[in-house]
Design a protein around this motif. Sequence first.
Motif, PDB file in Angstrom:
ATOM      1  N   LEU A 116       0.737  -1.222  -0.002  1.00 31.74           N
ATOM      2  CA  LEU A 116       0.010  -0.220   0.019  1.00 31.74           C
ATOM      3  C   LEU A 116       0.686   1.118  -0.118  1.00 31.74           C
ATOM      4  N   GLN A 117       0.200   2.271  -0.489  1.00 33.38           N
ATOM      5  CA  GLN A 117       0.994   3.503  -0.581  1.00 33.38           C
ATOM      6  C   GLN A 117       0.183   4.611  -0.030  1.00 33.38           C
ATOM      7  N   CYS A 118      -0.845   5.189  -0.651  1.00 32.79           N
ATOM      8  CA  CYS A 118      -1.952   6.213  -0.075  1.00 32.79           C
ATOM      9  C   CYS A 118      -2.655   5.583   1.001  1.00 32.79           C
ATOM     10  N   GLY A 119      -3.283   4.146   0.634  1.00 27.97           N
ATOM     11  CA  GLY A 119      -3.831   3.333   1.352  1.00 27.97           C
ATOM     12  C   GLY A 119      -5.426   3.538   0.988  1.00 27.97           C
ATOM     13  N   PHE A 120      -6.064   4.158   0.215  1.00 27.46           N
ATOM     14  CA  PHE A 120      -7.337   4.338  -0.259  1.00 27.46           C
ATOM     15  C   PHE A 120      -7.831   3.224  -0.463  1.00 27.46           C
ATOM     16  N   CYS A 121      -7.398   2.369  -1.346  1.00 25.42           N
ATOM     17  CA  CYS A 121      -7.741   1.082  -2.125  1.00 25.42           C
ATOM     18  C   CYS A 121      -7.614  -0.079  -0.960  1.00 25.42           C
ATOM     19  N   THR A 122      -6.813   0.162   0.027  1.00 26.22           N
ATOM     20  CA  THR A 122      -6.220  -0.852   1.021  1.00 26.22           C
ATOM     21  C   THR A 122      -7.481  -1.674   1.533  1.00 26.22           C
ATOM     22  N   CYS A 180      -5.915  -0.174  -7.495  1.00 25.51           N
ATOM     23  CA  CYS A 180      -5.282   0.592  -6.909  1.00 25.51           C
ATOM     24  C   CYS A 180      -4.523   1.552  -7.996  1.00 25.51           C
ATOM     25  N   ARG A 181      -4.496   2.732  -7.628  1.00 24.83           N
ATOM     26  CA  ARG A 181      -4.021   3.736  -8.623  1.00 24.83           C
ATOM     27  C   ARG A 181      -2.487   4.206  -8.131  1.00 24.83           C
ATOM     28  N   CYS A 182      -2.121   3.888  -7.163  1.00 24.84           N
ATOM     29  CA  CYS A 182      -0.675   4.312  -6.988  1.00 24.84           C
ATOM     30  C   CYS A 182       0.252   3.224  -6.514  1.00 24.84           C
ATOM     31  N   THR A 183      -0.156   2.407  -5.400  1.00 27.01           N
ATOM     32  CA  THR A 183       0.830   1.213  -5.480  1.00 27.01           C
ATOM     33  C   THR A 183       1.356   0.504  -6.586  1.00 27.01           C
TER      34      THR A 183
HETATM   35  S1  FES Z   1      -2.700   2.556  -2.237  1.00 28.80           S
HETATM   36 FE1  FES Z   1      -3.290   4.078  -3.237  1.00 28.80          FE
HETATM   37  S2  FES Z   1      -4.795   3.740  -4.633  1.00 28.80           S
HETATM   38 FE2  FES Z   1      -3.839   1.874  -3.872  1.00 28.80          FE
END
Ligand code: FES
Lengths: 277, 159
Positions: B99-105, B136-139
Motif C-alpha cells: 500500500l501507498q496512499c491506502g485508499f484502496c487498501t 489501485c491507482r498508486c502502489t
Molecule cells: S494504495 Fe493508493 S490507490 Fe492503492
Amino acid sequence: MKPPPFAYHAPRDLVAAVRTLAEVGGKVLAGGQSLIPMLNMRLAAPEHLVDINRVAGLDEIEVTPAGVRVGATARHADVEAAGVHPLLTRALKLVAHPVIRNRGTVVGSLVHADPAAELPAVLALLDGRVRLARWDGDGVAVREVPAADFFVGPMESAVEPDEVAVSAFFPALAPGSGFAFEEVSRRHGDYALAGVCAVVTARSAKVACIGVGPVPVVVELGEAWSDWRAAAAVVRAATDPEGDIHASAAYRGHLVGVLAERALREAAREGAAARGA
Amino acid sequence: MEHEITLIVNGVPRRTGVPARRLLSDCLRHDLGLTGTHVGCEHGVCGCCTVLLDGRPVRSCLTFAVTVDGAEITTVEGLADADGGLSAVQRAFAECHGLQCGFCTPGFLCTVTALLRENPAPTEDEVIDGISGNLCRCTGYQNIVKAVHRAAELLAEEA
Ligand code: FES
Ligand SMILES: Cc1cc2nc3c(=O)[nH]c(=O)nc-3n(C[C@H](O)[C@H](O)[C@H](O)COP(=O)(O)OP(=O)(O)OC[C@H]3O[C@@H](n4cnc5c(N)ncnc54)[C@H](O)[C@@H]3O)c2cc1C
Ligand code: FES
C-alpha cells in the motif's frame, strides 16, 4: 452518486411478492449489481422497490437429468460453486469479478438482458426458458417463456412490469457434445466487447454471440463442418455489431469471426474427445 | 420512511434507523462512524468499499443496508485480532509495501482475507483473478500480489 428515494418492500413469500408488485408497481431488486449502479447514477428512479432477497425458496438450484433449474435468488457464485452444468459454470467465470458474483443472480442477469452479458447467450444457445409469475387477482399465474422469445432488445426482456422471474431452466448438454465460450474484454471481468459460445456434437454445431447485436445472436450451423474458418464466416455474416467508445463496429465484426472459429474448434475438439473419437 | 435495522458489525450488534435508499457503505461510514470502508466509484468498479457479508466479500456500495438487516458484516476495522494485533493479511501488506496512499487498501484487505480463507494456497493466476475487481491507482499490483502470497505463507506458518 446516491440512489433516489423509493418505498421499500421486503416480502417473505412469492404470493406477497407478486401481490405487492401488482399493487404498487415499481421494480424488483435481486442482487442489485446492475440495478443499484443504475440508481446510483440516477439512470432509474422507481417509486417502489420489491426486494426478493427474503422470499423463501427462491434460492434453490434443482438438478435433473434434463437440466438445471436456477431459482431467482441463487447467486452467480453459488451456481458456479455447485458446478452442475459445465457450460453454465464456464460462462459464470466470465461474468464480472468474483466479488460481484457473490451478490449478482443468474436470473437477474437474464432479466437485465445486457447484449454483452454471457448468461443470456447460454440460455439462448441451449433453448432454455424462464418461469415468470404474476398476481392475476385471485392467485399466482405462471408462464414459461422460451429463450427465443425472452430476449426482446438491448436491456429488454419479456418480463412484464408486474412479473417476477422465479427461475430459469438450462437444458443439459447432450452426451458427446463439446462446448466453449470465448470472449475479449478490455479488462478481465469487464463486459465483453464480443464473445462466442459454441456447442458442437457429432452432427451439429451451434453458436450464440454476444456484444454484436441487440440480443444474443444464435446461429445454427447444422451438419458438422471440417472447415471451421468457413463456418465462422457464416457466423460473422449473421451478426450486425454496432460501434461505441470501446470498439468500432468493424473491430467487433472482426472479433466475432475470430472468436467463432476459436470457439467452434475448441468445442469440436472437446466433443470428439468426449465421444472417444 | 426510516427502517430500523440491526447489523452485527465486527461481532457487535449495532441498531440504527436508515432510509431505504441508504447504501451499506454510507450506513457503515455515516450512521455507524466506521470510516475504514472507503468509497470510490459507487458503481461496483473500484472495489475499495468491499466488506464481508456473512463472511463473503461484497460491494457495500451496491447493497442497501435494509436488504442485509440482521446480517454479519466485517469491515477493515474488524480484521485485526481481538488484542489489536494486525492480522496476517494486514502484516503481509505492510511488509511487502502493498500500500501507498491506502485508499484502496480496506477493499483489498477484505477481499484477500476471504480469498485466503477459501483458498489458503492460491496460484499466481488465482491471486490475480481474486483481486481483479479491486483497483489501485498508486502502489501498483506487483507488491499487492506479493503481499497476498506472503499472507498465505504467514497464515500457513501460524496455523
Ligand atoms: S494504495 Fe493508493 S490507490 Fe492503492
Ligand atoms: C463491475 C461490474 C461488472 C459486471 N460485469 C458483468 C459481465 O462481465 N457480464 C455480465 O453478464 N454481467 C456483469 N455485471 C452484471 C452482473 O452480472 C449483475 O449481477 C446482473 O446483470 C444482474 O443481476 P442482479 O441479481 O444483480 O440483478 P439486479 O441488479 O437486482 O436487477 C437487474 C434488473 O433485473 C430486474 N430483475 C432482477 N431479478 C428479477 C426477477 N427475479 N424478476 C423480475 N425482474 C428482475 C431488476 O428489476 C432490474 O431491472 C457486472 C456488474 C458490475 C457491477
Ligand atoms: S465504491 Fe464500491 S466498488 Fe467503487
